[in-house]
Motif scaffolding. Structure first.
Motif, short mmCIF file in Angstrom:
data_model
loop_
_atom_site.label_atom_id
_atom_site.label_comp_id
_atom_site.label_asym_id
_atom_site.label_seq_id
_atom_site.Cartn_x
_atom_site.Cartn_y
_atom_site.Cartn_z
N LEU A 15 101.74 79.02 72.85
CA LEU A 15 102.93 78.76 72.04
C LEU A 15 103.10 77.28 71.71
N HIS A 16 102.30 76.42 72.33
CA HIS A 16 102.47 74.98 72.11
C HIS A 16 102.31 74.61 70.64
N PHE A 17 101.21 74.97 70.05
CA PHE A 17 100.99 74.75 68.62
C PHE A 17 100.00 75.81 68.13
N PRO A 18 100.49 77.02 67.86
CA PRO A 18 99.58 78.11 67.48
C PRO A 18 98.96 77.90 66.09
N PHE A 19 97.68 78.20 66.00
CA PHE A 19 96.94 78.14 64.74
C PHE A 19 96.62 79.56 64.29
N LYS A 20 96.25 79.68 63.04
CA LYS A 20 95.79 80.97 62.52
C LYS A 20 94.63 81.45 63.39
N GLY A 71 103.18 83.09 62.58
CA GLY A 71 104.46 83.76 62.36
C GLY A 71 104.43 84.74 61.20
N ALA A 72 103.45 84.62 60.32
CA ALA A 72 103.34 85.54 59.19
C ALA A 72 102.77 86.90 59.61
N ASP A 73 102.17 86.96 60.79
CA ASP A 73 101.60 88.21 61.29
C ASP A 73 102.72 89.18 61.66
#
Length: 100
Positions: A15-20, A71-73
């Motif tokens: 959750l720190h800095f999620p990437f695609k 977050g688009a998932d």
């Protein structure tokens, strides 16, 4: 928050800095927090954050998940909504109205 949730820091580090491409790790993190929030009585035995700190941490985790590319998932979104509902129903009775 890790101590409160009873998990290793690696689980929540997604959750720190999620990437695609981190969708599955973020879902695991959100579900772990959801299980901890649902078992709020067991968290007092583990120590760590108080209910107000845990609630703030959960809100921040939801923001991190939804505000990132993952977050688009659809599944991430649904997990975040479920976590939000669980946190409100389980932790809100322990908080003052100002914390919510």
């Amino acid at each position: 928050l890790c101590t409160w949730a009873g998990c290793r820091s690696e689980i929540l580090s997604a959750l720190h800095f999620p990437f695609k491409g981190d969708e599955k790790a973020v879902i695991v993190s959100l579900r772990t927090l959801g299980k901890a929030a649902a078992d709020n009585t067991g968290n007092a035995h583990r120590g760590g954050a108080q209910a107000d700190e845990a609630f703030a941490g959960i809100c921040r985790a939801i923001q991190q998940a939804l505000g990132s590319p993952v977050g688009a998932d659809r599944n991430v979104f649904l997990c975040a909504v479920d976590l939000c509902q669980t946190a409100i129903t389980q932790l809100a009775p322990c908080l003052s109205g100002l914390d919510i």
